[in-house]
Design an enzyme around this catalytic site. Sequence first.
Site, PDB file in Angstrom:
ATOM      1  N   HIS A  82     -15.658  85.342  33.599  1.00 52.88           N
ATOM      2  CA  HIS A  82     -14.743  85.857  34.626  1.00 52.88           C
ATOM      3  C   HIS A  82     -14.911  87.359  34.760  1.00 52.88           C
ATOM      4  O   HIS A  82     -15.239  88.056  33.781  1.00 52.88           O
ATOM      5  CB  HIS A  82     -13.292  85.460  34.353  1.00 52.88           C
ATOM      6  N   ASP A  95     -12.436  89.379  36.131  1.00 48.27           N
ATOM      7  CA  ASP A  95     -11.181  90.126  36.108  1.00 48.27           C
ATOM      8  C   ASP A  95     -10.786  90.470  34.679  1.00 48.27           C
ATOM      9  O   ASP A  95     -11.307  89.906  33.708  1.00 48.27           O
ATOM     10  CB  ASP A  95     -10.049  89.350  36.807  1.00 48.27           C
ATOM     11  N   ASP A 148     -13.177  91.160  26.713  1.00 52.12           N
ATOM     12  CA  ASP A 148     -12.715  90.013  27.502  1.00 52.12           C
ATOM     13  C   ASP A 148     -12.881  90.301  28.993  1.00 52.12           C
ATOM     14  O   ASP A 148     -11.952  90.729  29.635  1.00 52.12           O
ATOM     15  CB  ASP A 148     -11.261  89.711  27.146  1.00 52.12           C
ATOM     16  N   GLU A 180      -9.016  84.807  36.334  1.00 51.54           N
ATOM     17  CA  GLU A 180      -8.864  83.962  35.149  1.00 51.54           C
ATOM     18  C   GLU A 180      -7.632  84.343  34.359  1.00 51.54           C
ATOM     19  O   GLU A 180      -7.049  83.520  33.678  1.00 51.54           O
ATOM     20  CB  GLU A 180     -10.101  84.080  34.255  1.00 51.54           C
ATOM     21  N   GLU A 181      -7.219  85.623  34.467  1.00 49.01           N
ATOM     22  CA  GLU A 181      -6.149  86.141  33.591  1.00 49.01           C
ATOM     23  C   GLU A 181      -4.753  85.930  34.178  1.00 49.01           C
ATOM     24  O   GLU A 181      -3.784  86.459  33.647  1.00 49.01           O
ATOM     25  CB  GLU A 181      -6.371  87.638  33.327  1.00 49.01           C
ATOM     26  N   GLU A 228     -16.200  83.596  26.866  1.00 49.49           N
ATOM     27  CA  GLU A 228     -15.006  84.127  26.193  1.00 49.49           C
ATOM     28  C   GLU A 228     -15.409  84.663  24.827  1.00 49.49           C
ATOM     29  O   GLU A 228     -16.255  84.077  24.146  1.00 49.49           O
ATOM     30  CB  GLU A 228     -13.950  83.016  26.021  1.00 49.49           C
ATOM     31  N   HIS A 264      -7.283  91.747  25.262  1.00 51.62           N
ATOM     32  CA  HIS A 264      -5.971  92.114  25.804  1.00 51.62           C
ATOM     33  C   HIS A 264      -5.334  93.295  25.081  1.00 51.62           C
ATOM     34  O   HIS A 264      -4.286  93.783  25.493  1.00 51.62           O
ATOM     35  CB  HIS A 264      -4.977  90.942  25.804  1.00 51.62           C
TER      36      HIS A 264
END
Lengths: 406, 406
Positions: free
Chosen positions: A86, A88, A129, A159-160, A188, A383
């Site tokens: 992803h 984003d 990530d 995705e987030e 991931e 994150h």
Amino acid sequence: MSTIDIDASAFQSSGADPRKPDAQVLNSLAMQLCACYSVSDSEKELADAVERFLKRFGHLEVMRQGDTVIARTNMGRATRVILAGHLDTVPVIDNFPPAWLEPGDATIREDVAAAHPGERVLWGRGGVDMKGSDAVFLWLAAVLTQPACDITYVFYDHEEVSADKNGLGKVAAAHPQWLDGDFAVIGEPTGCGIEGGCNGTMRFDVVTHGVAAHSARAWMGDNAIHKAGEVLDRLNAYEPATVEVDGLEYREGLNATLISGGKGTNVIPDECRVHVNYRFAPDKSIAQAKALMFGADCPVKLDGGECQATGGVFEGFDIEMKDESPSARPGLTDLQASKLVRFVKERTGRDPVAKLGWTDVARFSALGVPAVNLGAGDPLLAHKADEQLAEGDLVLMAQILGDWLG
Amino acid sequence: MSTIDIDASAFQSSGADPRKPDAQVLNSLAMQLCACYSVSDSEKELADAVERFLKRFGHLEVMRQGDTVIARTNMGRATRVILAGHLDTVPVIDNFPPAWLEPGDATIREDVAAAHPGERVLWGRGGVDMKGSDAVFLWLAAVLTQPACDITYVFYDHEEVSADKNGLGKVAAAHPQWLDGDFAVIGEPTGCGIEGGCNGTMRFDVVTHGVAAHSARAWMGDNAIHKAGEVLDRLNAYEPATVEVDGLEYREGLNATLISGGKGTNVIPDECRVHVNYRFAPDKSIAQAKALMFGADCPVKLDGGECQATGGVFEGFDIEMKDESPSARPGLTDLQASKLVRFVKERTGRDPVAKLGWTDVARFSALGVPAVNLGAGDPLLAHKADEQLAEGDLVLMAQILGDWLG
């Protein structure tokens, strides 16, 4: 709005060897991706740049839907592998724009420095990530001009955030043939290990009903919160299983995550809701998981209102289904997967482990494509404000996938 | 702002006999009080009118604090009785202004028509709770020029809202001597029966603590909602007592009225709060009630934060006290009270019963003044949209109190 271009000069000569990744080139790609702000809902600029980059290569067919960019080889190979990442990120926390930290820099986390002595570290949002993995996928797309199997590269948006916005899900709905394949790797972060499959998850309210009354005359009413005691008793009595699937261990969980009830401090409550989250191993379909919770013939379903459980853990209680997502088997019995497992073991010494949270591997699983997570970076740093990616992970991931697909 | 005046023309001649209430006069007073809007916070106009009315009578000394008006005789009698009624009402629900319903009117509730055949009915907000009783008190204040004991009439504001606004409470704090007396009657609706004393009440949170974690890795956390199961188990196991005090039966209650816990659908909850209401009989002080709940040496107190229960029903759990109000003994052993019990029995055939909810009798009890509820109207109609008062209750209440005090 400014536009960025991802530097493709390193790929102008056709001599790049997919088995010998160039650290400088990988580092440069990762930094360029991180330097392009792409918090969910703001992926367009990065998707545009990725699309322009991929279109430079004659061996790739490039498609786009929204801010999801897909590129694939069409060489008539017997097998097709999907590499998906992803674009984003979660919101920035004073960690944008990114920077390189030189070895010895005090800003480097102790755990990162210990695991990667002497390495430069890419600091900033998205490094772990999962723009590090995206960089490796872009590098593979550029250099794998003659892959051992056909490859589909997927760079997707959203995705987030909530599942209904997920770019991969939208492609699966609009152009499922774009996601045809025999096996998928999602980038991931796993520290370049394999995390296979994922637990399914469902969330539901267990609802108790009563009759309201003034609490000075409690016997005129019927206390719905008191009835929820039995719900909590059953949760306390439940012993979550650990289930082995394809050689990996999946730890289940059954937990109340929210509870609410009552209308006022002096009113006997006429309703109480216990919100329960069941995480179930990939040996179970959603229907099988529901049968264990509510009985095999209980017709409870999403948006179906309340329904009494006819059996299972919550037999006799009213249930309202709030969310359900299937599990995914690790798919490690597949031929391509077992090769990948071997290369990872050779390079890292690590065996596959189970993925416990729900990830997009389940979307591929639902499309009939076995999938695993494998990506650069420590998953525990995703994150976080001090997201940090050691450069060595980029080369390691590129070596593993280059060996596997080159 | 318009001002109203309560008609005092019926009392110009001094010949009114307190033992022979005039239905027309009582009806007129009740209608005038109901026709003056006095939802809590809007009592001023009615309090002004009551004050002007009372000041017409030379045998009364009139005092005022805020919107509470007090009038008293000072005849040097050996005994002083207090008659108290609140002037405010709960909010209007399409039931203002009031109206008289003639016998046979279809608007008259069946239960009211059955209990009071052939009577006119005063329809509208406040008739039952408690301007009917206020009308009888005003009538007594006017006609009892030579009462058997001294009398203090209290017309107070803000009974229907939070306790800190209560006019009676404010007088008790500022001028406690205004409330000196040997026995008090509060005109809360009882259908002219005696409801004695009241249960005490306390409200508190039972708090469980845990450790937050992602629900995909529940074993990293500690589920506070699951721990609340034991709290509900103890509530379910508790058998509330019925306690006899001064010959009346008080039914206790122990109930969770609110429950809340959790931070998100996917998060193991780190706190859960069960809000519990304990209604305890007048054989117990607040301290004794606390000892039963939390252990005799648990120092939990209002605004004292969390405190672990050392014994009692909730032993081992953390408690946060939210509200506590003492019980009140019925006080029916008093000489004046036993006379009143006899008159009520003669006129209505009814024996005293226990009051279960908390009322302002407990305020008098706390001042050392035994108190009972006795008022016009069916208590079950208080606060309802179709609040209705049969005229016969006004005469009955006036007869009882006139006999007792005349």
